[in-house]
Design a protein around this motif. Structure first.
Motif, mmCIF file in Angstrom:
data_model
loop_
_atom_site.group_PDB
_atom_site.id
_atom_site.type_symbol
_atom_site.label_atom_id
_atom_site.label_comp_id
_atom_site.label_asym_id
_atom_site.label_seq_id
_atom_site.Cartn_x
_atom_site.Cartn_y
_atom_site.Cartn_z
ATOM 1 N N UNK A 19 19.516 14.044 0.037
ATOM 2 C CA UNK A 19 19.104 14.911 -0.714
ATOM 3 C C UNK A 19 18.219 15.031 -1.707
ATOM 4 N N UNK A 20 18.012 13.501 -2.308
ATOM 5 C CA UNK A 20 17.114 12.856 -3.120
ATOM 6 C C UNK A 20 16.551 11.953 -2.404
ATOM 7 N N UNK A 21 15.901 11.750 -1.378
ATOM 8 C CA UNK A 21 14.992 11.732 -0.773
ATOM 9 C C UNK A 21 14.362 13.043 -1.145
ATOM 10 N N UNK A 22 14.403 13.495 -0.425
ATOM 11 C CA UNK A 22 13.756 14.914 -0.125
ATOM 12 C C UNK A 22 13.161 15.109 -2.102
ATOM 13 N N UNK A 23 14.107 15.336 -2.422
ATOM 14 C CA UNK A 23 13.882 15.784 -3.780
ATOM 15 C C UNK A 23 12.920 14.831 -4.643
ATOM 16 N N UNK B 105 -5.837 3.406 11.313
ATOM 17 C CA UNK B 105 -5.285 3.493 9.540
ATOM 18 C C UNK B 105 -3.582 3.401 9.242
ATOM 19 N N UNK B 106 -4.047 2.176 8.789
ATOM 20 C CA UNK B 106 -2.190 1.913 8.198
ATOM 21 C C UNK B 106 -2.399 3.083 6.887
ATOM 22 N N UNK B 107 -0.633 3.066 6.630
ATOM 23 C CA UNK B 107 -0.250 4.189 5.189
ATOM 24 C C UNK B 107 -1.169 3.260 3.745
ATOM 25 N N UNK B 108 -1.223 3.868 2.728
ATOM 26 C CA UNK B 108 -1.487 3.435 1.531
ATOM 27 C C UNK B 108 -0.220 2.824 1.273
ATOM 28 N N UNK B 109 0.928 3.131 1.036
ATOM 29 C CA UNK B 109 2.654 2.440 -0.289
ATOM 30 C C UNK B 109 3.534 3.285 0.566
ATOM 31 N N UNK B 110 4.405 2.444 0.743
ATOM 32 C CA UNK B 110 5.930 2.524 1.057
ATOM 33 C C UNK B 110 6.674 2.280 -0.515
ATOM 34 N N UNK B 111 7.247 3.689 -1.001
ATOM 35 C CA UNK B 111 8.857 3.139 -1.629
ATOM 36 C C UNK B 111 10.254 3.164 -1.247
ATOM 37 N N UNK B 112 11.059 2.324 -1.909
ATOM 38 C CA UNK B 112 12.045 2.332 -0.876
ATOM 39 C C UNK B 112 13.041 2.726 -2.398
ATOM 40 N N UNK B 113 13.310 3.490 -2.386
ATOM 41 C CA UNK B 113 14.433 4.004 -3.489
ATOM 42 C C UNK B 113 15.813 3.083 -3.023
ATOM 43 N N UNK B 114 16.790 3.541 -3.933
ATOM 44 C CA UNK B 114 18.177 2.228 -4.007
ATOM 45 C C UNK B 114 19.535 3.398 -3.532
ATOM 46 N N UNK C 148 9.124 12.072 3.885
ATOM 47 C CA UNK C 148 10.651 11.741 4.051
ATOM 48 C C UNK C 148 10.923 11.229 5.392
ATOM 49 N N UNK C 149 11.954 10.528 4.989
ATOM 50 C CA UNK C 149 11.770 9.718 6.284
ATOM 51 C C UNK C 149 12.768 11.091 7.178
ATOM 52 N N UNK D 50 18.735 15.756 -12.596
ATOM 53 C CA UNK D 50 20.127 14.743 -12.644
ATOM 54 C C UNK D 50 19.308 13.275 -11.940
ATOM 55 N N UNK D 51 19.527 14.228 -11.003
ATOM 56 C CA UNK D 51 19.291 12.598 -9.981
ATOM 57 C C UNK D 51 17.531 11.680 -9.913
#
Ligand code: MSP
Length: 521
Positions: free
Chosen positions: A23-27, A286-295, A9-10, A329-330
């Protein structure tokens, strides 16, 4: 060799209380971590708190506290929240820990040795709320006619002697990296956003501050503290033992079977997708493989903010609706990656429609029927009809669909795939009407009940990442042994055996806001 998955998580700023956005990011990360564990991966899941910088120092001063005391108090709130959310994190990092100071200073020294850090004078716009530098051209004018950051944060003109990182020199290397790794950023719209930002040209980045002291001292020049983002981003490798080349570092970050992924909100994509890979490449890490940005979540159409006083407390939501219900729900309400509006009416609707009615009733009806009429013994199936086969085949196909969705962090797609089978199963029950077969065709009734039980077994195993407690209750009711609940058990070879005794069934998904229906067949 087992494949390894690292999810982070950040790290949360400790200037404020946790809200539903955190909470959203952690879940989301927890669901991914659980999914991968069930799918046989070796998983490391990290969360924690971001404790240095001007914003935290200011918040502490406003409260008349030392920064350390504020950090200790508020970091604990985030640790408690992770627990309340059922997060299965393996580690919780605080950037004030000695292991982190050591890692940041080591990275700094590597960058210095690589000729990537120079001392100079910095002048420019800075937003303390975002802890970010902005170019003149990025600023916007707010309703009050003031120049502010694109996020709406106030900016101030900063003039300081700083250490600087030559980000402008990394433009071509970053673009080449994105070209070679089109899956580095998800969703695709964010990839495009980052790509055009970098293509538009990069400014060198100031990476130290002298105006305040709440930060990690720069090696050999302690009147400077590190810019809070270089400090914060480094947490991801600190937790794996950096700068030591540990077994964890190899397994989760640098090794051939490693897959490191950062989950972030859309507001902090530039730090993760531009600065972070540039720092790492410059330090030859080395760099990470993926970053996903949620809304982002809004509340009744408005931005969640301290000044509006409309921040949603995740603890209160969990207490009111139930943990699994909030987790579901989230991730169900909004396609992951899009913005969404938080409304309690929507929570109740999903709890009653999708959990209590669709899935809860499906399980409850045939389980109570077996308890009442068959002495709690699951019958063995006879020959299958095309309808039975169709439902069982749909179950067998689910795992591949779920994997595909989760590779894209499309939680909503996975939920939809599973609920497609829930719908099919409800249609099947109505059509087969096992309750009326008891007198007319008990052999056929047995087959139908077994097919339903096997279908619910698949569903319950798959929804464990989203709703661990409820799924466990369903699997208990089907007498599935705890060690038989992984995705490797989603095959006909592990199907339920006729003749096993089932415990007394209990409703798993209560309705919200109405007295218990007590529905039976
Ligand atoms: N400390 C930095 C991250 C450093 S990571 C190396 C930070 N912290 S934060 O506490 O402000 O935000 C943490 C996360 O919460 C971000 O991913 C942010 O997008 C997310 N959210 C904050 N508000 C949100 C909503 N209203 N909705 C959804 N997520 C939101 O940034």
């Amino acid at each position: 060799m087992s494949r390894a998955f690292y999810i982070t998580t950040p790290i949360y700023y400790v200037n404020d209380k946790p809200h539903i956005g955190h909470a959203y990011t952690t879940i989301a990360c927890d669901v991914l971590a659980r999914f991968k564990r069930l799918d046989g991966f070796k998983v490391r899941f990290l969360t924690g708190t971001d404790e240095h910088g001007q914003k935290v120092a200011k918040a502490a001063a406003e409260k008349g506290m030392t920064p350390q005391a504020l950090c200790d108090q508020n970091s604990q709130n985030f640790r408690d929240l992770a627990k309340t959310l059922g997060a299965s994190n393996d580690d919780f990092i605080r950037t004030t820990e000695p292991r982190h100071v050591r890692a940041c200073q080591a990275l700094w020294e590597k960058l210095t040795a690589a000729g990537q850090i120079t001392l100079g004078k910095y002048e420019g716009w800075y937003a303390v709320r975002d802890e970010a530098f902005y170019d003149e051209g990025e600023l916007v004018t707010n309703a009050a006619g003031e120049k502010v950051a694109p996020s709406g944060a106030p900016v101030e003109w900063m003039v300081e002697e700083n250490y600087s990182f030559p980000l402008s020199q990394w433009q071509d290397k970053l673009l080449a990296f994105y070209d070679a790794n089109p899956d580095f950023i998800g969703p695709k719209s964010r990839f495009n956003e980052v790509y055009s930002f970098v293509k538009g040209g990069l400014q060198d980045l100031s990476i130290s501050r002298t105006a305040f002291s709440w930060g990690i001292p720069v090696p050999n020049d302690p009147k400077h503290v590190m810019y809070v983002w270089i400090d914060a981003l480094t947490n991801y490798i600190t937790a794996l033992g950096y700068p030591d080349d540990t077994a964890d570092f190899q397994a989760f970050w640098s090794g051939p079977d490693s897959f490191a992924m950062h989950m972030v909100g859309k507001d902090i994509i530039r730090f993760h997708c531009v600065y972070w890979p540039a720092f790492l490449m410059a330090a030859n890490v080395p760099v990470p493989k993926r970053v996903f940005a949620h809304g982002w979540w809004t509340v009744e159409g408005q931005k969640m903010s301290k000044s509006l006083g409309n921040a949603i407390d995740p603890n209160a939501m969990v207490a009111k609706y139930g943990l699994d219900q909030i987790r579901y729900f989230l991730l169900r309400e909004v396609p992951f990656g899009n913005d969404g509006d938080f409304s309690e009416a929507a929570i109740a609707g999903r709890i009653n429609g999708e959990l209590a009615n669709a899935l809860g009733n499906l399980a409850q009806r045939f389980l109570s029927f077996i308890a009442k009429n068959l002495g709690g013994v699951l019958p063995a199936p006879g020959d299958f009809t095309p309808d039975d086969r169709a439902l069982l085949t749909a179950c067998d196909g689910l795992l591949a669909q779920c994997r595909d969705a989760m590779e894209r962090q499309a939680f909503h797609d996975m939920i939809e795939a599973v609920w497609g089978v829930v719908r099919d199963a409800n249609i099947y029950v109505d059509k087969q009407a096992p309750w009326s077969l008891r007198k007319t065709d008990p052999a056929r009734m047995n087959t139908v009940l077994w097919v339903l039980a096997e279908t619910v077994r698949h569903i319950a195993i798959l929804i464990q990442p989203f709703m661990p407690t409820s799924a466990a209750k369903m699997l208990d009711q089907l007498a599935v042994a705890p060690e038989a609940r992984t995705f490797a058990h989603l095959t006909p070879a592990h199907a339920l055996k006729g003749g096993i005794g089932l415990p007394t069934p209990e409703g798993v998904f209560p309705r919200y806001g109405e007295p218990k229906a007590g529905k039976g067949p």
